[in-house]
Write an enzyme that holds these catalytic residues in place. Structure first.
Site, PDB file in Angstrom:
ATOM      1  N   ARG A 103      -2.347 -16.582   2.747  1.00  0.00           N
ATOM      2  CA  ARG A 103      -3.170 -17.152   1.673  1.00  0.00           C
ATOM      3  C   ARG A 103      -4.324 -16.212   1.320  1.00  0.00           C
ATOM      4  O   ARG A 103      -4.646 -16.024   0.160  1.00  0.00           O
ATOM      5  CB  ARG A 103      -3.723 -18.511   2.128  1.00  0.00           C
ATOM      6  CG  ARG A 103      -4.592 -19.210   1.111  1.00  0.00           C
ATOM      7  CD  ARG A 103      -4.933 -20.611   1.579  1.00  0.00           C
ATOM      8  NE  ARG A 103      -5.487 -20.612   2.928  1.00  0.00           N
ATOM      9  CZ  ARG A 103      -5.721 -21.708   3.646  1.00  0.00           C
ATOM     10  NH1 ARG A 103      -5.421 -22.888   3.135  1.00  0.00           N
ATOM     11  NH2 ARG A 103      -6.235 -21.637   4.843  1.00  0.00           N
ATOM     12  N   ASP A 104      -4.926 -15.609   2.364  1.00  0.00           N
ATOM     13  CA  ASP A 104      -6.055 -14.701   2.180  1.00  0.00           C
ATOM     14  C   ASP A 104      -5.561 -13.264   2.116  1.00  0.00           C
ATOM     15  O   ASP A 104      -4.992 -12.751   3.086  1.00  0.00           O
ATOM     16  CB  ASP A 104      -7.044 -14.869   3.335  1.00  0.00           C
ATOM     17  CG  ASP A 104      -8.287 -14.011   3.167  1.00  0.00           C
ATOM     18  OD1 ASP A 104      -8.215 -12.806   3.495  1.00  0.00           O
ATOM     19  OD2 ASP A 104      -9.313 -14.544   2.728  1.00  0.00           O
ATOM     20  N   ASN A 113       7.052 -20.722   8.179  1.00  0.00           N
ATOM     21  CA  ASN A 113       6.226 -20.790   9.382  1.00  0.00           C
ATOM     22  C   ASN A 113       4.853 -21.422   9.141  1.00  0.00           C
ATOM     23  O   ASN A 113       4.251 -21.960  10.067  1.00  0.00           O
ATOM     24  CB  ASN A 113       6.048 -19.373   9.939  1.00  0.00           C
ATOM     25  CG  ASN A 113       4.981 -19.310  11.014  1.00  0.00           C
ATOM     26  OD1 ASN A 113       5.193 -19.735  12.143  1.00  0.00           O
ATOM     27  ND2 ASN A 113       3.806 -18.787  10.664  1.00  0.00           N
ATOM     28  N   TYR A 131       0.807 -34.636  13.198  1.00  0.00           N
ATOM     29  CA  TYR A 131       1.499 -33.354  13.344  1.00  0.00           C
ATOM     30  C   TYR A 131       2.957 -33.584  13.750  1.00  0.00           C
ATOM     31  O   TYR A 131       3.876 -33.023  13.149  1.00  0.00           O
ATOM     32  CB  TYR A 131       0.788 -32.493  14.389  1.00  0.00           C
ATOM     33  CG  TYR A 131       1.411 -31.130  14.585  1.00  0.00           C
ATOM     34  CD1 TYR A 131       1.201 -30.108  13.667  1.00  0.00           C
ATOM     35  CD2 TYR A 131       2.209 -30.855  15.700  1.00  0.00           C
ATOM     36  CE1 TYR A 131       1.773 -28.850  13.838  1.00  0.00           C
ATOM     37  CE2 TYR A 131       2.786 -29.607  15.885  1.00  0.00           C
ATOM     38  CZ  TYR A 131       2.562 -28.611  14.950  1.00  0.00           C
ATOM     39  OH  TYR A 131       3.133 -27.373  15.125  1.00  0.00           O
ATOM     40  N   GLY A 132       3.177 -34.415  14.750  1.00  0.00           N
ATOM     41  CA  GLY A 132       4.538 -34.688  15.215  1.00  0.00           C
ATOM     42  C   GLY A 132       5.404 -35.307  14.140  1.00  0.00           C
ATOM     43  O   GLY A 132       6.583 -34.955  13.987  1.00  0.00           O
ATOM     44  N   SER A 155       4.982 -34.940  10.880  1.00  0.00           N
ATOM     45  CA  SER A 155       5.264 -33.919   9.863  1.00  0.00           C
ATOM     46  C   SER A 155       6.409 -33.020  10.307  1.00  0.00           C
ATOM     47  O   SER A 155       7.272 -32.642   9.501  1.00  0.00           O
ATOM     48  CB  SER A 155       4.010 -33.088   9.578  1.00  0.00           C
ATOM     49  OG  SER A 155       3.692 -32.191  10.631  1.00  0.00           O
ATOM     50  N   LYS A 156       6.439 -32.680  11.590  1.00  0.00           N
ATOM     51  CA  LYS A 156       7.489 -31.799  12.098  1.00  0.00           C
ATOM     52  C   LYS A 156       8.822 -32.539  12.236  1.00  0.00           C
ATOM     53  O   LYS A 156       9.892 -31.948  12.057  1.00  0.00           O
ATOM     54  CB  LYS A 156       7.060 -31.188  13.432  1.00  0.00           C
ATOM     55  CG  LYS A 156       5.871 -30.237  13.307  1.00  0.00           C
ATOM     56  CD  LYS A 156       6.145 -29.088  12.335  1.00  0.00           C
ATOM     57  CE  LYS A 156       5.039 -28.049  12.334  1.00  0.00           C
ATOM     58  NZ  LYS A 156       5.333 -26.916  11.435  1.00  0.00           N
TER      59      LYS A 156
END
Length: 275
Positions: free
Chosen positions: A36-37, A88, A191-192, A194-195
């Site tokens: 992104r940066d 990733n 998080y879990g 989403s994965k």
């Protein structure tokens, strides 16, 4: 024709190590380190050049559709398409973060699921025959599956379309916001979840790509890189970033003509069929 690879979120951590490994393994290929940066991305490229590797840089903010479009247009113009995609890029709130799940859920899923899906929708059409896609998920996805209700397990297991998965992800966010997660059978794990969505999505995408007769031999899988010492894990992981890159790189470099794995979730290069 040189194979062309893109790794999202790869200026540091596991993504950086995946780029390093692909530069060594994709002979006569082109490997794009994206970030992104731009400054951090260019610095990462320079670091790898000191190792006599030659990745290319392209700016990519997975949360910005225009940025994804620019990457696609560049790949088509310069190379005519794409051969390897490693999704990733991802985020995770720290365990000590005081933000309630009502805040964490939409933010986490916006990057880990929605943005990944946007990258897939934009780049999948330019993936050539014999292409390889690896979605970097997590063992927390399979762990979260074990903690949800039997009804939700059944729904995840029997999803047939992308829209089915999108609906489940939205229900999780809505339940997080209105405080009904436990009542509706969800685990309090942004998080879990989403994965788990990514793992489920990858299975459906693999089925869909096999129905596309315009291309052949495209494999789509998801994986757990392991518990890696990165800033995401507050450097508590026991694996190095290069060790974490092993399974993603294995899936990204499956040989031409390979039939399996397809639509699977892998850990330590082995299928984890937790359903």
């Amino acid at each position: 024709m040189a194979r062309v690879a893109v790794v999202t979120g790869s200026n540091k951590g596991i993504g950086f190590a995946i780029v390093r490994a692909l530069c060594k393994q994709v002979e006569n290929g082109v490997v794009y380190l994206t970030s992104r940066d731009e400054g951090r991305g260019q610095a990462a490229v320079e670091e790898l050049k000191k190792e006599n590797l030659n990745p290319r840089f392209h700016q990519l903010d997975v949360n910005d559709q225009k940025s994804i479009d620019r990457l696609r247009d560049h790949l088509v113009k310069e190379h005519g398409g794409l051969d390897v995609l490693v999704n990733n890029a991802g985020i995770a709130f720290k365990n000590a973060d005081p933000s309630p799940v009502s805040v964490q859920a939409p933010v986490t899923l916006a990057t880990n699921f929605d943005a990944l899906l946007a990258v897939c929708h934009t780049l999948f059409p330019i993936i050539r025959s014999h292409g390889r896609v690896c979605q970097v998920a997590s063992g927390s996805g399979s762990y979260t599956y074990k903690k949800i209700s039997d009804e939700l397990k059944c729904r995840f297991k029997n999803t047939a379309t992308e829209q089915d998965v999108i609906q489940l992800m939205q229900e999780f966010i809505d339940s997080a916001k209105d405080g009904s997660l436990k009542d509706k059978g969800w685990a309090e794990a942004s998080y879990g979840t989403s994965k788990l969505g990514v793992i489920t999505l990858s299975r459906i995408q693999a089925n869909d790509i096999q129905a596309d007769k315009s291309r052949e031999d495209i494999l789509i899988n998801s994986c757990c890189p392991g518990y890696v010492a990165t800033d995401m894990s507050s450097y508590k992981g026991h694996l190095t970033i290069d060790e974490g890159a092993v399974t993603p790189v294995y899936l990204a470099t499956l040989p031409s003509g390979a039939k399996e794995p397809q639509g699977k979730f892998l850990q330590k290069k082995q299928v984890n069929d937790f359903w």
